[in-house]
Motif scaffolding. Structure first.
Motif, PDB file in Angstrom:
ATOM      1  N   SER A 188       2.544  -1.417  -5.660  1.00 35.21           N
ATOM      2  CA  SER A 188       3.167  -1.129  -4.374  1.00 35.21           C
ATOM      3  C   SER A 188       2.796   0.295  -3.946  1.00 35.21           C
ATOM      4  O   SER A 188       2.857   1.221  -4.746  1.00 35.21           O
ATOM      5  CB  SER A 188       4.679  -1.281  -4.515  1.00 35.21           C
ATOM      6  N   GLY A 189       2.388   0.433  -2.714  1.00 31.44           N
ATOM      7  CA  GLY A 189       2.030   1.755  -2.200  1.00 31.44           C
ATOM      8  C   GLY A 189       0.599   2.142  -2.486  1.00 31.44           C
ATOM      9  O   GLY A 189       0.175   3.263  -2.192  1.00 31.44           O
ATOM     10  N   GLY A 197      -1.966   1.035  -1.027  1.00 33.13           N
ATOM     11  CA  GLY A 197      -2.767   1.062   0.190  1.00 33.13           C
ATOM     12  C   GLY A 197      -3.311  -0.289   0.634  1.00 33.13           C
ATOM     13  O   GLY A 197      -4.176  -0.349   1.509  1.00 33.13           O
ATOM     14  N   LYS A 198      -2.766  -1.368   0.077  1.00 32.38           N
ATOM     15  CA  LYS A 198      -3.284  -2.703   0.408  1.00 32.38           C
ATOM     16  C   LYS A 198      -3.068  -3.045   1.880  1.00 32.38           C
ATOM     17  O   LYS A 198      -3.997  -3.445   2.578  1.00 32.38           O
ATOM     18  CB  LYS A 198      -2.602  -3.771  -0.468  1.00 32.38           C
ATOM     19  N   SER A 199      -1.817  -2.873   2.325  1.00 37.16           N
ATOM     20  CA  SER A 199      -1.524  -3.218   3.723  1.00 37.16           C
ATOM     21  C   SER A 199      -2.299  -2.319   4.673  1.00 37.16           C
ATOM     22  O   SER A 199      -2.793  -2.769   5.717  1.00 37.16           O
ATOM     23  CB  SER A 199      -0.032  -3.086   3.998  1.00 37.16           C
ATOM     24  N   THR A 200      -2.403  -1.058   4.286  1.00 33.25           N
ATOM     25  CA  THR A 200      -3.147  -0.120   5.135  1.00 33.25           C
ATOM     26  C   THR A 200      -4.589  -0.583   5.296  1.00 33.25           C
ATOM     27  O   THR A 200      -5.126  -0.617   6.415  1.00 33.25           O
ATOM     28  CB  THR A 200      -3.108   1.279   4.506  1.00 33.25           C
ATOM     29  N   ARG A 212       5.825  -3.229  13.020  1.00 31.90           N
ATOM     30  CA  ARG A 212       6.616  -2.616  11.968  1.00 31.90           C
ATOM     31  C   ARG A 212       8.061  -2.426  12.403  1.00 31.90           C
ATOM     32  O   ARG A 212       8.941  -2.203  11.593  1.00 31.90           O
ATOM     33  CB  ARG A 212       6.011  -1.239  11.634  1.00 31.90           C
ATOM     34  N   HIS A 249       0.572  -9.763  -5.012  1.00 26.98           N
ATOM     35  CA  HIS A 249       1.053  -9.010  -6.159  1.00 26.98           C
ATOM     36  C   HIS A 249       0.893  -9.805  -7.438  1.00 26.98           C
ATOM     37  O   HIS A 249       0.889  -9.263  -8.519  1.00 26.98           O
ATOM     38  CB  HIS A 249       2.546  -8.701  -5.986  1.00 26.98           C
ATOM     39  N   TYR A 257      -2.126   9.087   7.007  1.00 29.17           N
ATOM     40  CA  TYR A 257      -0.986   9.025   7.920  1.00 29.17           C
ATOM     41  C   TYR A 257      -0.465  10.427   8.145  1.00 29.17           C
ATOM     42  O   TYR A 257      -0.085  11.112   7.211  1.00 29.17           O
ATOM     43  CB  TYR A 257       0.136   8.154   7.338  1.00 29.17           C
ATOM     44  N   SER A 311       2.037  11.066  10.260  1.00 30.05           N
ATOM     45  CA  SER A 311       3.329  10.969  10.958  1.00 30.05           C
ATOM     46  C   SER A 311       4.441  11.766  10.259  1.00 30.05           C
ATOM     47  O   SER A 311       5.248  12.400  10.903  1.00 30.05           O
ATOM     48  CB  SER A 311       3.739   9.502  11.093  1.00 30.05           C
TER      49      SER A 311
HETATM   50  N1  ATP Z   1       3.031   4.298   9.050  1.00 30.56           N
HETATM   51  C1  ATP Z   1       2.989   5.030   7.933  1.00 30.56           C
HETATM   52  N2  ATP Z   1       3.250   6.348   7.993  1.00 30.56           N
HETATM   53  C2  ATP Z   1       3.209   7.110   6.884  1.00 30.56           C
HETATM   54  N3  ATP Z   1       2.899   6.645   5.706  1.00 30.56           N
HETATM   55  C3  ATP Z   1       2.632   5.342   5.539  1.00 30.56           C
HETATM   56  C4  ATP Z   1       2.667   4.462   6.677  1.00 30.56           C
HETATM   57  N4  ATP Z   1       2.371   3.222   6.239  1.00 30.56           N
HETATM   58  C5  ATP Z   1       2.163   3.319   4.923  1.00 30.56           C
HETATM   59  N5  ATP Z   1       2.324   4.584   4.506  1.00 30.56           N
HETATM   60  C6  ATP Z   1       2.130   5.091   3.144  1.00 30.56           C
HETATM   61  O1  ATP Z   1       0.836   4.747   2.736  1.00 30.56           O
HETATM   62  C7  ATP Z   1       0.830   4.323   1.412  1.00 30.56           C
HETATM   63  C8  ATP Z   1       0.223   2.946   1.306  1.00 30.56           C
HETATM   64  O2  ATP Z   1       1.082   2.045   1.965  1.00 30.56           O
HETATM   65  P1  ATP Z   1       0.787   0.490   2.096  1.00 30.56           P
HETATM   66  O3  ATP Z   1       1.781  -0.100   2.992  1.00 30.56           O
HETATM   67  O4  ATP Z   1      -0.642   0.312   2.473  1.00 30.56           O
HETATM   68  O5  ATP Z   1       1.038   0.012   0.597  1.00 30.56           O
HETATM   69  P2  ATP Z   1       0.920  -1.455  -0.016  1.00 30.56           P
HETATM   70  O6  ATP Z   1      -0.131  -1.389  -1.027  1.00 30.56           O
HETATM   71  O7  ATP Z   1       0.773  -2.448   1.059  1.00 30.56           O
HETATM   72  O8  ATP Z   1       2.345  -1.596  -0.691  1.00 30.56           O
HETATM   73  P3  ATP Z   1       3.235  -2.901  -0.839  1.00 30.56           P
HETATM   74  O9  ATP Z   1       2.653  -3.675  -1.944  1.00 30.56           O
HETATM   75  O10 ATP Z   1       4.574  -2.346  -1.184  1.00 30.56           O
HETATM   76  O11 ATP Z   1       3.227  -3.606   0.463  1.00 30.56           O
HETATM   77  C9  ATP Z   1       2.249   4.384   0.917  1.00 30.56           C
HETATM   78  O12 ATP Z   1       2.435   5.574   0.179  1.00 30.56           O
HETATM   79  C10 ATP Z   1       3.069   4.422   2.162  1.00 30.56           C
HETATM   80  O13 ATP Z   1       4.213   5.217   1.993  1.00 30.56           O
END
Ligand code: ATP
Ligand code: MG
Lengths: 402, 260
Positions: B43-44, B46-49, A400, B205, B14, B16
């Motif tokens: 967006s947001g 939680g996909k990447s998470t 990241r 997306h 998270y 942090s």
């Molecule tokens: N390292 C982190 N610390 C704190 N919060 C986080 C962290 N990574 C992600 N988040 C929060 O977790 C939530 C999900 O984030 P994530 O990255 O999984 O979204 P996403 O679905 O992948 O979005 P996008 O389509 O924009 O990539 C968001 O609200 C984001 O702010």
């Protein structure tokens, strides 16, 4: 990871940043080159001093007027008038295990010959002098005991004097005028070079010390006595006997002479060279440390800069250990390659100095190994912390990282 | 047959920031071998998470995850690294290739670690070359990333994901930075791999990209709100032909102009 692979990965990483790698290694190159050059100059100087001490003769003992007292040196060498030809005779007669002995009176005089004139050292010595000094004749012969007894007006000359006064002819048999007195040249000494003190040993005229004292300098005392002991392990004993005899001859007066062995002389002379070498190597060592700090600095920057790379590696399966070894090997490669180049530059530089300035340089092999091993060690030490930092990264955080 | 991925009530919080973010709130999912899944959502959401947890890059706060029968909760840092190396291929959001490193060397990277540690460089090179062939970039093996187009970089990243013959290939927005034609190209590669039996999970997306997959999952606020099979799958090859035909037509009309 397979070590060969780690090595390959590290090499690739270095190659990817060729300029930066070169600049980083430069610190090491300069450091090691400085160490090698300094040590070479130092040990060259030391070797030269040692050679000069050896050229004084073998198993040599010198007696000089003046003495050390408990309060330090009194009067200084040669300032006293106490050493006499009789002292020399007494030593020759009474001390055992002596191979050769020569009284010596030193002076500087103008000499004339062949319509030329030359200012040189005119020394009065005994017939054993060339033997004691381990200084063979090149032509002709040394004067004899008989010449000494008869205050003969004879001499032998050093190579420099021969070259200056008789550039085109054989000096043997010619006449040299000292203080307007004609001295017949019996022989020419072989070339000897420079003394410890940097003076030209060959710029000399030797005459019988008796003739010197009566006819030339009109002195009553002599400058020194040189004694050659029969054997290396007799030196100490001869020295002791000489001291005892001279003390006894002084009948209770404070000792006004100094007896020194060649070894003592040598260690005094080489001590300076050693100090110099140490000092130079110390300065050079500092530049090596600076080089190490440079590597550490670059490696730290590089860990930060390459956080993403580290993240990728960790994400696709590298262990912390793999990243650690990679960065450590990068640091070691940088520093030891720098060290090797530094050795080459140092050796080349020393040779260049020696041929350009005529300085005696001697590249000690042990120092080459010490420098290369030392630079690798610097690499390990300065590379470890950055490497450890890299290995501790969390893959997700590292990926990241922007 | 047992599922290759089995997660139960997975949570990620998270801690942090100042306020804890509950990014994934109880996802349960089974993925069978050979599936091709698109993970969608705002967006947001939680996909990447979720993908990071599936990829064993991040640990769940709560819940269990079994990959190929292995409970990853019991593994330490190094064992996780080995698991990522051997069972998973990851195509990161934004390529993440090593800069100033050739395509081939980038693809070799996963083989330098894990169980391949003892494999000879020749074998590694051979295998990496083979993977570049699969993605159609064998002729560009000695190019650096900055000499490759976005789609080509993405394909190098896919080749890198493939090189260790993973059970599951995870791709986070593999077409996110690509134009539509290059996207089709990349989806074509995925479909080909999937036809050969590789399980693929990708985030996207775009609805029309999701149409290339066999199953679509939609995430909202950290929970799966929809899970359905794609009825009318788009086939990349056909799509490609259509694009080419359209291009040719555009060219014709374009060329026709100066003459008229
Ligand atoms: N390292 C982190 N610390 C704190 N919060 C986080 C962290 N990574 C992600 N988040 C929060 O977790 C939530 C999900 O984030 P994530 O990255 O999984 O979204 P996403 O679905 O992948 O979005 P996008 O389509 O924009 O990539 C968001 O609200 C984001 O702010
Ligand atoms: Mg995302």
């Amino acid at each position: 990871m397979h070590f060969a692979n780690t090595l390959r990965v590290a090499l690739r990483a270095l190659r990817r940043n060729t300029l930066r790698s070169l600049l980083t290694a430069l610190g090491m190159i300069i450091g090691v080159a400085a160490v090698i050059t300094m040590v070479s100059i130092g040990s060259g100087a030391k070797a030269q001093v040692e050679a000069q001490v050896a050229s004084l003769g073998q198993n040599l003992i010198t007696v000089m007027p003046g003495s050390y007292s408990s309060g330090g040196m009194r009067g200084g060498f040669g300032s006293s008038v106490s050493l006499t030809p009789e002292d020399a005779d007494a030593i020759a007669a009474e001390v055992a295990n002596i191979d050769g002995l020569s009284a010596e009176v030193r002076d500087r005089n103008q000499v004339l010959a062949n319509g030329l004139n030359w200012n040189t050292n005119v020394n009065g010595v005994g017939p054993d002098y060339p033997y004691v000094r381990n200084w063979p004749m090149e032509a002709g012969a040394m004067f004899t005991e008989q010449d000494v007894k008869s205050l003969a007006k004879v001499c032998v000359i050093g190579k420099t004097v021969a070259d200056q006064m008789f550039p085109n002819e054989d000096p043997v048999g010619q006449t040299l005028r000292i203080r307007n007195l004609p001295f017949r040249i019996l022989g020419v000494l072989s070339p000897k070079g420079f003394s410890i003190f940097g003076s030209d040993e060959d710029d000399v005229v030797l005459i019988p010390y008796t003739s010197h004292m009566r006819r030339v300098s009109r002195r009553t005392s002599i400058s020194m006595i040189r004694i050659q002991a029969a054997d290396a392990d007799k030196v100490a004993q001869v020295k002791q006997s000489v001291e005892d005899l001279l003390t006894q001859r002084r009948r209770g007066r404070e000792p006004d002479f100094t007896v020194r062995t060649q070894e003592e002389l040598a260690s005094a002379a080489t001590a300076t060279a050693k100090t110099m070498t140490g000092l130079l190597a110390g300065i050079a060592g500092v530049s090596l440390i600076v080089g190490g700090i440079g590597i550490m600095n670059i490696m730290l920057v590089s860990v930060t800069e390459r956080t993403r790379e580290i993240g990728i590696r960790l994400a696709i399966g590298a262990h912390g250990k793999d990243v650690l070894t990679q960065f450590l090997i990068e640091a070691i490669l940088l520093s030891s390659l720098g060290g090797l180049v530094g050795v080459a530059v140092g050796v080349g530089g020393s040779q260049a100095l020696s041929s350009y300035n005529g300085w005696p340089v001697l590249v000690p092999t042990t120092w080459i190994f010490i420098s290369v091993a030392g630079s690798a060690l610097v690499g390990i030490i300065s590379g470890f912390y950055p490497a450890y930092k890299a290995a501790q990264l969390d893959p997700i955080d590292a990926l990241r990282y922007e | 047959m047992s599922p290759v991925v089995k997660i139960q009530d997975l949570h990620k919080i998270y801690e942090s920031g100042e306020v804890p973010v509950h990014a994934v709130r109880g996802v349960s999912l089974e993925i069978q071998r050979g599936e091709f899944i698109a993970l969608m959502g705002a967006s947001g959401s939680g996909k990447s998470t979720l993908m990071n947890m599936l990829g064993c890059l991040d640990r769940p706060t709560r819940g269990t995850y079994e990959l190929d029968g292995i409970n990853i909760d019991e593994l330490d840092r190094n064992e996780l690294a080995d698991l990522r190396n051997q069972k998973l291929g990851f195509v990161f959001q934004g390529f993440n290739l090593l800069a100033r490193t050739t395509a081939l060397e980038n693809v070799e990277l996963p083989m330098l670690y894990g169980r391949h540690r003892k494999v000879s460089m020749e074998k590694i090179r051979e295998r990496a070359m083979h993977c570049l062939e699969i993605v159609g970039l064998a002729n560009r093996f000695d190019h650096f990333p900055n000499q490759l187009s976005g789609g080509q970089q993405q394909r190098v990243a896919i080749a890198r994901g493939l090189v260790n013959e993973p059970q599951v290939l995870l791709a986070d927005e593999p077409t996110g930075n690509l134009d539509s034609k290059t996207s089709v190209e990349v989806m074509g590669v995925f479909q080909k791999l999937n036809d050969q039996g590789i399980t693929i999970v990708m985030v996207t997306h775009e609805l029309d990209i999701a149409k290339y997959c066999r199953r679509n999952l939609i995430l909202r606020d950290g929970v799966v709100v929809r899970d359905e099979l794609v009825a009318d799958r788009t086939i990349a090859e056909e799509e490609m032909q259509r694009i080419k035909a359209a291009e040719a037509a555009a060219k014709l009309t374009h060329q026709a102009k100066p003459g008229s």
